[in-house]
Design a protein around this motif. Sequence first.
Motif, PDB file in Angstrom:
ATOM      1  N   LEU A 182      12.943   8.629   1.880  1.00  0.00           N
ATOM      2  CA  LEU A 182      12.422   7.537   2.707  1.00  0.00           C
ATOM      3  C   LEU A 182      11.453   8.076   3.754  1.00  0.00           C
ATOM      4  CD1 LEU A 182      12.920   4.553   2.686  1.00  0.00           C
ATOM      5  CD2 LEU A 182      14.562   4.862   4.508  1.00  0.00           C
ATOM      6  N   VAL A 183      11.832   9.213   4.374  1.00  0.00           N
ATOM      7  CA  VAL A 183      10.967   9.808   5.391  1.00  0.00           C
ATOM      8  C   VAL A 183       9.624  10.176   4.784  1.00  0.00           C
ATOM      9  CG1 VAL A 183      10.639  11.830   6.834  1.00  0.00           C
ATOM     10  CG2 VAL A 183      12.816  10.660   6.864  1.00  0.00           C
ATOM     11  N   VAL A 184       9.694  10.833   3.612  1.00  0.00           N
ATOM     12  CA  VAL A 184       8.439  11.267   2.986  1.00  0.00           C
ATOM     13  C   VAL A 184       7.575  10.055   2.658  1.00  0.00           C
ATOM     14  CG1 VAL A 184       7.478  12.359   0.958  1.00  0.00           C
ATOM     15  CG2 VAL A 184       9.395  13.402   2.118  1.00  0.00           C
ATOM     16  N   VAL A 185       8.232   9.017   2.106  1.00  0.00           N
ATOM     17  CA  VAL A 185       7.456   7.830   1.734  1.00  0.00           C
ATOM     18  C   VAL A 185       6.816   7.200   2.962  1.00  0.00           C
ATOM     19  CG1 VAL A 185       7.674   5.475   0.890  1.00  0.00           C
ATOM     20  CG2 VAL A 185       8.735   7.331  -0.361  1.00  0.00           C
ATOM     21  N   VAL A 186       7.601   7.083   4.031  1.00  0.00           N
ATOM     22  CA  VAL A 186       7.078   6.410   5.225  1.00  0.00           C
ATOM     23  C   VAL A 186       5.927   7.200   5.831  1.00  0.00           C
ATOM     24  CG1 VAL A 186       7.638   5.848   7.605  1.00  0.00           C
ATOM     25  CG2 VAL A 186       9.132   5.111   5.789  1.00  0.00           C
ATOM     26  N   VAL A 187       6.108   8.531   5.911  1.00  0.00           N
ATOM     27  CA  VAL A 187       5.047   9.339   6.506  1.00  0.00           C
ATOM     28  C   VAL A 187       3.788   9.275   5.650  1.00  0.00           C
ATOM     29  CG1 VAL A 187       4.361  11.685   7.055  1.00  0.00           C
ATOM     30  CG2 VAL A 187       6.567  10.863   7.774  1.00  0.00           C
ATOM     31  N   MET A 188       3.983   9.378   4.326  1.00  0.00           N
ATOM     32  CA  MET A 188       2.827   9.326   3.437  1.00  0.00           C
ATOM     33  C   MET A 188       2.128   7.980   3.554  1.00  0.00           C
ATOM     34  SD  MET A 188       2.094  11.937   1.872  1.00  0.00           S
ATOM     35  CE  MET A 188       2.725  13.504   2.264  1.00  0.00           C
ATOM     36  N   ALA A 189       2.945   6.914   3.613  1.00  0.00           N
ATOM     37  CA  ALA A 189       2.346   5.584   3.718  1.00  0.00           C
ATOM     38  C   ALA A 189       1.575   5.454   5.023  1.00  0.00           C
ATOM     39  CB  ALA A 189       3.434   4.514   3.628  1.00  0.00           C
ATOM     40  N   MET A 227      -2.217   3.286  16.039  1.00  0.00           N
ATOM     41  CA  MET A 227      -2.582   1.885  15.874  1.00  0.00           C
ATOM     42  C   MET A 227      -1.678   1.223  14.851  1.00  0.00           C
ATOM     43  SD  MET A 227      -6.610   1.632  15.714  1.00  0.00           S
ATOM     44  CE  MET A 227      -6.793   0.316  14.565  1.00  0.00           C
ATOM     45  N   PHE A 228      -1.494   1.933  13.732  1.00  0.00           N
ATOM     46  CA  PHE A 228      -0.660   1.373  12.669  1.00  0.00           C
ATOM     47  C   PHE A 228       0.764   1.163  13.166  1.00  0.00           C
ATOM     48  CE2 PHE A 228       2.289   2.652   9.168  1.00  0.00           C
ATOM     49  CZ  PHE A 228       2.269   1.443   8.529  1.00  0.00           C
ATOM     50  N   VAL A 229       1.308   2.197  13.843  1.00  0.00           N
ATOM     51  CA  VAL A 229       2.700   2.095  14.275  1.00  0.00           C
ATOM     52  C   VAL A 229       2.848   1.023  15.340  1.00  0.00           C
ATOM     53  CG1 VAL A 229       4.507   3.331  15.477  1.00  0.00           C
ATOM     54  CG2 VAL A 229       3.329   4.413  13.614  1.00  0.00           C
ATOM     55  N   SER A 230       1.901   0.931  16.262  1.00  0.00           N
ATOM     56  CA  SER A 230       2.102  -0.091  17.291  1.00  0.00           C
ATOM     57  C   SER A 230       1.894  -1.485  16.712  1.00  0.00           C
ATOM     58  CB  SER A 230       1.216   0.158  18.504  1.00  0.00           C
ATOM     59  OG  SER A 230      -0.099   0.295  18.100  1.00  0.00           O
ATOM     60  N   SER A 231       1.050  -1.611  15.689  1.00  0.00           N
ATOM     61  CA  SER A 231       0.968  -2.921  15.029  1.00  0.00           C
ATOM     62  C   SER A 231       2.301  -3.268  14.395  1.00  0.00           C
ATOM     63  CB  SER A 231      -0.086  -2.906  13.928  1.00  0.00           C
ATOM     64  OG  SER A 231      -1.298  -2.476  14.408  1.00  0.00           O
ATOM     65  N   THR A 232       2.921  -2.273  13.758  1.00  0.00           N
ATOM     66  CA  THR A 232       4.218  -2.522  13.132  1.00  0.00           C
ATOM     67  C   THR A 232       5.240  -2.928  14.174  1.00  0.00           C
ATOM     68  OG1 THR A 232       3.598  -0.585  11.891  1.00  0.00           O
ATOM     69  CG2 THR A 232       5.670  -1.592  11.342  1.00  0.00           C
ATOM     70  N   LEU A 278       0.140   7.839   6.687  1.00  0.00           N
ATOM     71  CA  LEU A 278      -1.096   8.613   6.589  1.00  0.00           C
ATOM     72  C   LEU A 278      -2.130   7.865   5.746  1.00  0.00           C
ATOM     73  CD1 LEU A 278       0.189  12.252   6.136  1.00  0.00           C
ATOM     74  CD2 LEU A 278      -0.616  11.125   8.169  1.00  0.00           C
ATOM     75  N   LEU A 279      -1.642   7.296   4.637  1.00  0.00           N
ATOM     76  CA  LEU A 279      -2.571   6.598   3.747  1.00  0.00           C
ATOM     77  C   LEU A 279      -3.181   5.396   4.460  1.00  0.00           C
ATOM     78  CD1 LEU A 279      -3.367   6.947   0.748  1.00  0.00           C
ATOM     79  CD2 LEU A 279      -1.901   4.997   0.299  1.00  0.00           C
ATOM     80  N   ILE A 280      -2.312   4.657   5.158  1.00  0.00           N
ATOM     81  CA  ILE A 280      -2.822   3.461   5.829  1.00  0.00           C
ATOM     82  C   ILE A 280      -3.776   3.852   6.945  1.00  0.00           C
ATOM     83  CG2 ILE A 280      -2.128   1.544   7.297  1.00  0.00           C
ATOM     84  CD1 ILE A 280       0.273   1.235   5.468  1.00  0.00           C
ATOM     85  N   ALA A 281      -3.429   4.951   7.663  1.00  0.00           N
ATOM     86  CA  ALA A 281      -4.328   5.403   8.721  1.00  0.00           C
ATOM     87  C   ALA A 281      -5.669   5.801   8.118  1.00  0.00           C
ATOM     88  CB  ALA A 281      -3.709   6.576   9.468  1.00  0.00           C
ATOM     89  N   MET A 282      -5.624   6.441   6.938  1.00  0.00           N
ATOM     90  CA  MET A 282      -6.850   6.864   6.291  1.00  0.00           C
ATOM     91  C   MET A 282      -7.720   5.658   5.985  1.00  0.00           C
ATOM     92  SD  MET A 282      -6.454   9.653   3.368  1.00  0.00           S
ATOM     93  CE  MET A 282      -7.383   9.184   1.949  1.00  0.00           C
ATOM     94  N   TYR A 283      -7.087   4.638   5.418  1.00  0.00           N
ATOM     95  CA  TYR A 283      -7.892   3.475   5.082  1.00  0.00           C
ATOM     96  C   TYR A 283      -8.197   2.618   6.284  1.00  0.00           C
ATOM     97  CZ  TYR A 283      -8.826   4.691   0.486  1.00  0.00           C
ATOM     98  OH  TYR A 283      -9.364   5.369  -0.565  1.00  0.00           O
ATOM     99  N   ALA A 284      -7.458   2.836   7.383  1.00  0.00           N
ATOM    100  CA  ALA A 284      -7.831   2.133   8.613  1.00  0.00           C
ATOM    101  C   ALA A 284      -9.180   2.628   9.111  1.00  0.00           C
ATOM    102  CB  ALA A 284      -6.764   2.328   9.682  1.00  0.00           C
ATOM    103  N   THR A 285      -9.457   3.933   8.904  1.00  0.00           N
ATOM    104  CA  THR A 285     -10.775   4.417   9.322  1.00  0.00           C
ATOM    105  C   THR A 285     -11.872   3.741   8.498  1.00  0.00           C
ATOM    106  OG1 THR A 285     -10.757   6.231   7.750  1.00  0.00           O
ATOM    107  CG2 THR A 285      -9.874   6.698   9.913  1.00  0.00           C
ATOM    108  N   TYR A 286     -11.586   3.578   7.206  1.00  0.00           N
ATOM    109  CA  TYR A 286     -12.549   2.896   6.337  1.00  0.00           C
ATOM    110  C   TYR A 286     -12.708   1.445   6.775  1.00  0.00           C
ATOM    111  CZ  TYR A 286     -14.109   0.494   2.099  1.00  0.00           C
ATOM    112  OH  TYR A 286     -14.766  -0.291   1.205  1.00  0.00           O
ATOM    113  N   ALA A 287     -11.553   0.796   7.027  1.00  0.00           N
ATOM    114  CA  ALA A 287     -11.585  -0.610   7.414  1.00  0.00           C
ATOM    115  C   ALA A 287     -12.329  -0.778   8.734  1.00  0.00           C
ATOM    116  CB  ALA A 287     -10.159  -1.150   7.538  1.00  0.00           C
TER     117      ALA A 287
END
Lengths: 167, 325
Positions: B16-23, B254-259, B25-34
């Motif tokens: 779960l930890v690995v999935v959450v951290v990876m997710a 940003m992602f975490v505080s949105s969550t 990172l991925l979302i943060a990565m695409y947040a830069t794109y967004a």
Amino acid sequence: MNITQILFWLLSAMAIGSALMVITAKSPVHSILYLIVTFFAISGHYILLNAQFLAIVNIIVYAGAIMVLFLFVVMLMNLNAETEPQKNRTMQFAGVIAGGCLFLVLTAALNKSAGVNNITQMGGGNYGLIKVLGKTLFNDFVLPFEISSVLFLSAMIGAVVIGKKEQ
Amino acid sequence: MLLALDFPLIVEKLILVVVVVMASLLIAMYATYAERKVAAILQDRRGPNRAGPFGLLQPVADGIKLFFKEEIIPDFSSKFLFILGPSLAMLTAVMTSAVIPWGDKIHLFDRDISLQIADIDVGILYVFGVVSLGVYGIMIGSWASNNKYSLMGGLRAASQIISYELAMGISLIALIMVTGNLSLKEMVLQQQSGWWNVAKQPLGFLIFLICAFAECNRTPFDLPEAESELIGGYHTEYSSMKLGFYLFAEYINMFVSSTIMATLFFGGYDCPFVNEANFSPNVAALIGIGALMAKVVAFLFFFMWVRWTIPRFRYDQLMRLGWQF
């Protein structure tokens, strides 16, 4: 040795080691960073005792707020090892004696106190959880709790009065 | 036995930890794109469109570029602290996600797996504590840079965070009074059966939102890195992936505080009318994750929208906002 004991020893070594580094480090900024590590080790001890609330509040208040202010002030003044004023010998001597006296009093008080042989039970019980803590505070210890809150209020008013600019 | 532990539980949490951290990172990565796409749309441009279809590979290209850049560690700076700064920023950004309930239980391999890494008793205080530690990454990095502009950025970050933590704490206290609970999971469960907290505490939500902007160093409160005044602020001296860590930590924050905003005020993984529909637990959990993610994306868009709408505050205005209201 079970895992709790291993953690206990690790955290204790961390707390004492970094506390020593606080007073021996040359640069004030390093001292502060070691002090933060010490607070974290102490919070770890609280978590071992299952006192989650105490641990988190310790981190929020000390590591999160007070140490940020310390770091802020030290960075603003830009203290370095070279600019640090050298205290003379008598002052250092007096400091050692005063610290030793405090240490003596604390050890004596701990030694004489009644509950010293009751080693705190680690990892068990729920007395550190916030629900239990709140009920105890507001049922058994209402008066001391309220008095200490009044004390805090007066300290706060005092700080505001001192911090206010002269009119 | 030396370490008597519940082995499947450890494996489950580890995954779960690995999935959450990876997710994250991925979302943060695409947040830069967004962010760049949203900026482009708001400014009537096209935005990144060269790497891959619709420019979708742009974040990957940026990451590779950052990795291959030259690392520069300035003279006279404490090397250890210089490296510690961005690492701490990243660590504290990811740590917060440990207590967020990402969804309801799912049923896999005859086990009920709770989609929350740790349901601790003081969840919301934990978030608050970790967020308040986030400033150390910036302060240590800025001090170790041994640069006046960096130091100014670090000092601004510290004073800003101290100012906003008060307001944030008070808005949270109102919320805690309403729910009577500190556990994030319990809060979500309460909102599932009743109104969302934003209906009960609209002012608290507004204050919390403003404070979240300040805590993430986002415009209009991005004074620590005000590039027109401070040449980039605290990360002036950083290069290569260490700079990347700082920028990345901002997007993870940003992602975490949105969550957290979605969890505290908008019902977390609660999707209206799903509870009544009697889906099987796995389907319900998946819908829950989807609902949470939709809310998070909405908040992320809001963050970016505000960035291109409201200009930066002046420093004294910021302090007045923090202390006088």
